[in-house]
Structures are given as structure tokens and as C-alpha cells.
Motif scaffolding. Structure first.
Motif, PDB file in Angstrom:
ATOM      1  N   UNK A  87       0.815  -1.207   0.000  1.00 56.55           N
ATOM      2  CA  UNK A  87       0.000   0.000   0.000  1.00 56.55           C
ATOM      3  C   UNK A  87       0.854   1.266   0.000  1.00 56.55           C
ATOM      4  N   UNK A  88       1.941   1.281   0.769  1.00 57.34           N
ATOM      5  CA  UNK A  88       2.816   2.450   0.789  1.00 57.34           C
ATOM      6  C   UNK A  88       3.426   2.723  -0.576  1.00 57.34           C
ATOM      7  N   UNK A  89       3.873   1.660  -1.244  1.00 54.81           N
ATOM      8  CA  UNK A  89       4.453   1.820  -2.588  1.00 54.81           C
ATOM      9  C   UNK A  89       3.400   2.324  -3.574  1.00 54.81           C
ATOM     10  N   UNK A  90       2.195   1.755  -3.498  1.00 52.50           N
ATOM     11  CA  UNK A  90       1.124   2.192  -4.387  1.00 52.50           C
ATOM     12  C   UNK A  90       0.799   3.666  -4.152  1.00 52.50           C
ATOM     13  N   UNK A 142       6.825   3.956  13.988  1.00 54.48           N
ATOM     14  CA  UNK A 142       6.235   2.705  13.498  1.00 54.48           C
ATOM     15  C   UNK A 142       6.203   2.623  11.969  1.00 54.48           C
ATOM     16  N   UNK A 143       6.429   3.732  11.285  1.00 57.02           N
ATOM     17  CA  UNK A 143       6.371   3.714   9.828  1.00 57.02           C
ATOM     18  C   UNK A 143       7.639   3.085   9.242  1.00 57.02           C
ATOM     19  N   UNK A 144       7.543   2.641   7.987  1.00 55.08           N
ATOM     20  CA  UNK A 144       8.684   1.965   7.369  1.00 55.08           C
ATOM     21  C   UNK A 144       8.532   1.965   5.851  1.00 55.08           C
ATOM     22  N   UNK A 145       9.578   1.479   5.179  1.00 51.58           N
ATOM     23  CA  UNK A 145       9.538   1.198   3.747  1.00 51.58           C
ATOM     24  C   UNK A 145       9.110   2.416   2.923  1.00 51.58           C
ATOM     25  N   UNK A 148       7.483  -1.829  16.446  1.00 52.37           N
ATOM     26  CA  UNK A 148       6.465  -2.194  15.467  1.00 52.37           C
ATOM     27  C   UNK A 148       6.871  -1.647  14.104  1.00 52.37           C
ATOM     28  N   UNK A 149       6.246  -2.161  13.052  1.00 53.20           N
ATOM     29  CA  UNK A 149       6.566  -1.699  11.701  1.00 53.20           C
ATOM     30  C   UNK A 149       5.373  -1.921  10.792  1.00 53.20           C
ATOM     31  N   UNK A 150       5.051  -0.925   9.985  1.00 53.62           N
ATOM     32  CA  UNK A 150       3.959  -1.065   9.029  1.00 53.62           C
ATOM     33  C   UNK A 150       4.267  -2.097   7.950  1.00 53.62           C
ATOM     34  N   UNK A 151       5.553  -2.341   7.680  1.00 52.09           N
ATOM     35  CA  UNK A 151       5.925  -3.291   6.627  1.00 52.09           C
ATOM     36  C   UNK A 151       7.288  -3.896   6.957  1.00 52.09           C
ATOM     37  N   UNK A 152       7.341  -4.807   7.937  1.00 53.74           N
ATOM     38  CA  UNK A 152       8.638  -5.278   8.441  1.00 53.74           C
ATOM     39  C   UNK A 152       9.460  -6.093   7.453  1.00 53.74           C
ATOM     40  N   UNK A 153       8.851  -6.659   6.407  1.00 53.93           N
ATOM     41  CA  UNK A 153       9.585  -7.536   5.489  1.00 53.93           C
ATOM     42  C   UNK A 153      10.127  -6.808   4.269  1.00 53.93           C
ATOM     43  N   UNK A 156      13.150   0.707  11.945  1.00 51.56           N
ATOM     44  CA  UNK A 156      13.085   0.732  13.408  1.00 51.56           C
ATOM     45  C   UNK A 156      13.874   1.926  13.969  1.00 51.56           C
ATOM     46  N   UNK A 157      14.769   1.690  14.925  1.00 48.96           N
ATOM     47  CA  UNK A 157      15.468   2.799  15.580  1.00 48.96           C
ATOM     48  C   UNK A 157      16.333   3.601  14.610  1.00 48.96           C
ATOM     49  N   UNK A 158      16.716   2.993  13.499  1.00 49.68           N
ATOM     50  CA  UNK A 158      17.547   3.700  12.524  1.00 49.68           C
ATOM     51  C   UNK A 158      16.771   4.790  11.787  1.00 49.68           C
ATOM     52  N   UNK A 159      15.458   4.888  12.026  1.00 50.29           N
ATOM     53  CA  UNK A 159      14.687   6.013  11.472  1.00 50.29           C
ATOM     54  C   UNK A 159      15.245   7.343  11.955  1.00 50.29           C
ATOM     55  N   UNK A 160      15.984   7.319  13.055  1.00 50.26           N
ATOM     56  CA  UNK A 160      16.602   8.547  13.552  1.00 50.26           C
ATOM     57  C   UNK A 160      17.484   9.192  12.474  1.00 50.26           C
TER      58      UNK A 160
END
Length: 369
Positions: free
Chosen positions: A116-119, A149-152, A179-184, A193-197
């Protein structure tokens, strides 16, 4: 610049800050409040109803709902003519070789959550400005809680929002990135995760975002706050946590506890018992909550079943990787007054052990109903 990120420690009343900001807005201001989990959405709606119930322009929505309602549903035909979004597929995944609409939609035209994020990002491009213009017409500002919690591809969407005419306010705690919206997904994996910093600091350096750090906790006892700071090493440059918890009870601080004393400890103090997974703590018949699911909880006391990595950290100071460190940080900072960690051998740790003789000296009676 009207884009702000508040990075705040556990117990700093992050969500309450969003609620109070919304309550202070003019009644004609249109604000969208976004967060990932259903639990946090319910909490935000409840608090806003109490403090800002007379503001007609404030709307709370989940992140996936936002991408579906304001990106995928109105603009999918721009990319795939003849297709409409007919639902949401949270668990499914497209075939690895899928292309075209089947990359994003299952056979019932339900959008895969993992795509969904990519779309959403691609629809911004193919709409040639129409999607973003529509957002700017609907909302004046967007507030995002638990931003970590956001990702990808979500980060690509946030990039677009930061460069829009919308005011963007984000709140989160990188140390609680469990947590992650799209962990894979491999997209933007270096910001997971923490690297979003790193992602946030890059935007701050480009002048697109102002970061405000709040190191004050109202929840955690000073000894717990100090211990929580030790979980991440100094290379992360997190500010020192300052505790405003002035409560004094018969049992405050961070302790180790041997297996033979666990049953009596639980009977006396009734702690919330936390573990990393269902494979941990099987030797004790306790009502466990997993670290990730404990996120958002506040408890007077917690008892933690450590992983092998946490044991090594306690006994020898071996640093945890970012995700295990975040999970341990979440577990520790659920507590207001005391944290107990099950370890039979202390190694080099200077943490004190709790045992029944300590409780007897303090005159503590078992807490029985």
C-alpha cells in the motif's frame, strides 16, 4: 517552516501533547491525526472527545486507512484504468513475479497492506499533482503519533507531505521502535526501526524539518529512567532522561531477582510480567505480556524475563542490537516504580538483588486479596 518532529522519551505524555495541540486550534482549522495501531487510534479518539469534542475539523485515522481513503481509492484509476479498490488484504502478499495491478491488488481487487505504501507513492507521481492538491484542500495540517512505526515506502510518502503546503507535526520515540507497518520490505531498510533517527536528522540537515527533543518522563522513577538511558550507547546521542516521578513506595528502582524468589515476589508486588516471546519464561506459570504488545502500557511494577542478549547486557555490558534494545527499553519503561529482571547470576552487574529478607526488613506484607 511548519514541519516539526518531537522525539520524546517513554512517559513524556507524547499523545497528550497532540491532544492539547488539537484542543488549542481555531474551530475552522482542519487537522488530521494519524497513528498506526488501533489501540492508539482508540486512545486518541477518547482523549480528543473529552478535550476537543467541540472542534468539528479534527479527524483521527489509521495510517493504512489514510493511504486507502486519500490515495488508493480516489486515484487508482490514474495508474490502472478499470480497477477500483474493493477492500484491504492485511495478511496476503503478491506473487514475487507479479506486475501491473496484481503487484498491488489481489484477485478481488483488495489492496495488499505490504504494497500500500508503494502504491500510494506511485499514485502521487501519476496523478501529476492532483492527489497532493486534494490533500491540501481537505486538511490544513496533519499530525502523526508514534511516527517510529512507519517503514519502507511510508518514508517516501512522508517526504512528499513535508514538501507540501500542509503543516506536518510528528511525535515519537525512536527507542520504542518495535512495530513496523511493513517489516519484510527491503525499501529504506537502512531506516528501519530505531535507525529512522538517521532519516529524521537528514531531513533536519536539509531544512525540511525541525526536531525537538523532550527528555522528561512523568512515568518512570528516577532509577528506572537512569537505567533506561543505559540501554542505548552514547553513539545514538539521545538526551539524558529527567524524571518528574516523585512518588516514593516501599519498593522503588531496578533489581535483579533469582528464580527461587520469583513466586514470592509476584505474590508480594503483583508486577506486570513481560517476556520477548511465548518461548520465554515457561518455568513460571505467570500471566505474561510480550514486549511488543506491552507498548503503550503503564504499570506500577514490571517483572522481566530476559532474553540471552539482555542477560549478556546485564552481566557483561555487551551491547544489544537496535531492535532488541528497543524491545528491552519498552519493557523497562512500562514501569512507574520498580523493575525486576530474572537473572540467577549477576556477572559484573551492580544492580541489587531483591530477596524476601529485604522485604522483611522493609516491613512489607504480602499483597493478598
Amino acid at each position: 517552516m511548519a514541519n516539526f518532529l518531537t522525539l520524546a522519551v517513554a512517559g513524556s505524555r507524547k499523545t497528550q501533547g497532540i491532544v492539547e495541540h488539537c484542543a488549542s486550534l481555531p474551530h475552522d482549522r482542519r487537522a488530521l491525526v494519524l497513528t498506526y495501531t488501533q489501540t492508539n487510534q482508540a486512545e486518541l479518539r477518547s482523549r480528543l472527545a473529552r478535550l476537543a469534542g467541540d472542534h468539528p475539523g479534527i479527524l483521527v485515522m489509521g495510517w493504512f486507512t489514510f493511504l486507502l481513503r486519500d490515495f488508493a481509492r480516489p486515484f487508482l484509476p490514474f495508474q490502472f484504468a478499470g480497477h477500483r479498490v474493493r477492500g484491504f488484504n492485511f495478511e496476503g502478499r503478491p506473487h514475487t513475479m507479479a506486475t501491473g495491478p496484481r503487484r498491488f491488488l489481489d484477485s478481488n481487487d483488495c489492496v495488499y497492506s505490504c504494497e500500500l505504501g508503494r502504491l500510494a507513492h506511485e499514485l502521487v507521481q501519476v496523478s501529476q499533482g492532483a492527489l497532493l492538491h486534494r490533500l491540501e484542500c481537505i486538511y490544513d495540517e496533519i499530525l502523526l503519533d508514534e511516527i517510529q512505526d512507519l517503514s519502507s515506502h511510508d518514508w517516501e510518502v512522508i517526504d512528499i507531505l513535508l514538501r507540501s503546503a500542509l503543516d506536518i507535526r510528528m511525535v515519537g520515540d525512536i527507542r520504542q521502535a518495535v512495530l513496523s507497518t511493513n517489516p519484510r520490505s527491503q525499501k529504506n531498510k537502512r531506516y528501519a526501526y530505531a535507525s529512522a533517527l538517521m532519516w529524521f536528522r537528514e531531513r533536519e540537515n536539509r531544512g525540511e524539518l525541525q526536531i525537538i527533543e523532550n527528555g522528561t518522563t512523568w512515568r518512570c522513577h528516577p532509577e528506572i529512567a537512569t537505567f533506561s538511558d543505559s540501554i542505548f550507547d552514547s553513539s545514538w546521542s539521545f538526551p539524558q532522561t529527567q524524571s518528574l516521578n516523585k512518588t516514593v513506595t516501599e519498593h522503588d528502582g531496578v533489581f535483579l531477582i533469582r528464580s527461587k524468589h520469583v513466586a514470592e515476589y509476584v505474590a508480594r508486588f503483583r508486577p506486570r510480567c513481560l517476556r520477548d516471546s511465548a518461548n520465554s519464561g515457561k518455568a513460571f506459570d505467570l500471566n505474561y505480556v510480550n514486549f511488543r504488545l506491552a507498548k503503550g502500557m503503564t504499570c506500577q511494577r514490571v517483572l522481566i524475563v530476559p532474553t540471552a542478549g539482555i542477560k549478556s547486557f546485564i552481566q557483561s555490558g555487551t551491547r544489544l542490537d537496535p531492535v532488541p534494545a528497543s524491545k528491552f527499553y519498552v519493557a523497562v519503561t512500562r514501569a512507574e516504580q520498580s523493575v525486576a529482571i530474572m537473572i540467577d547470576e549477576p556477572g559484573c552487574s551492580q544492580l541489587p538483588y531483591w530477596d524476601p529478607s529485604m522485604a522483611a526488613q522493609q516491613g512489607v506484607e504480602p499483597d493478598v486479596e
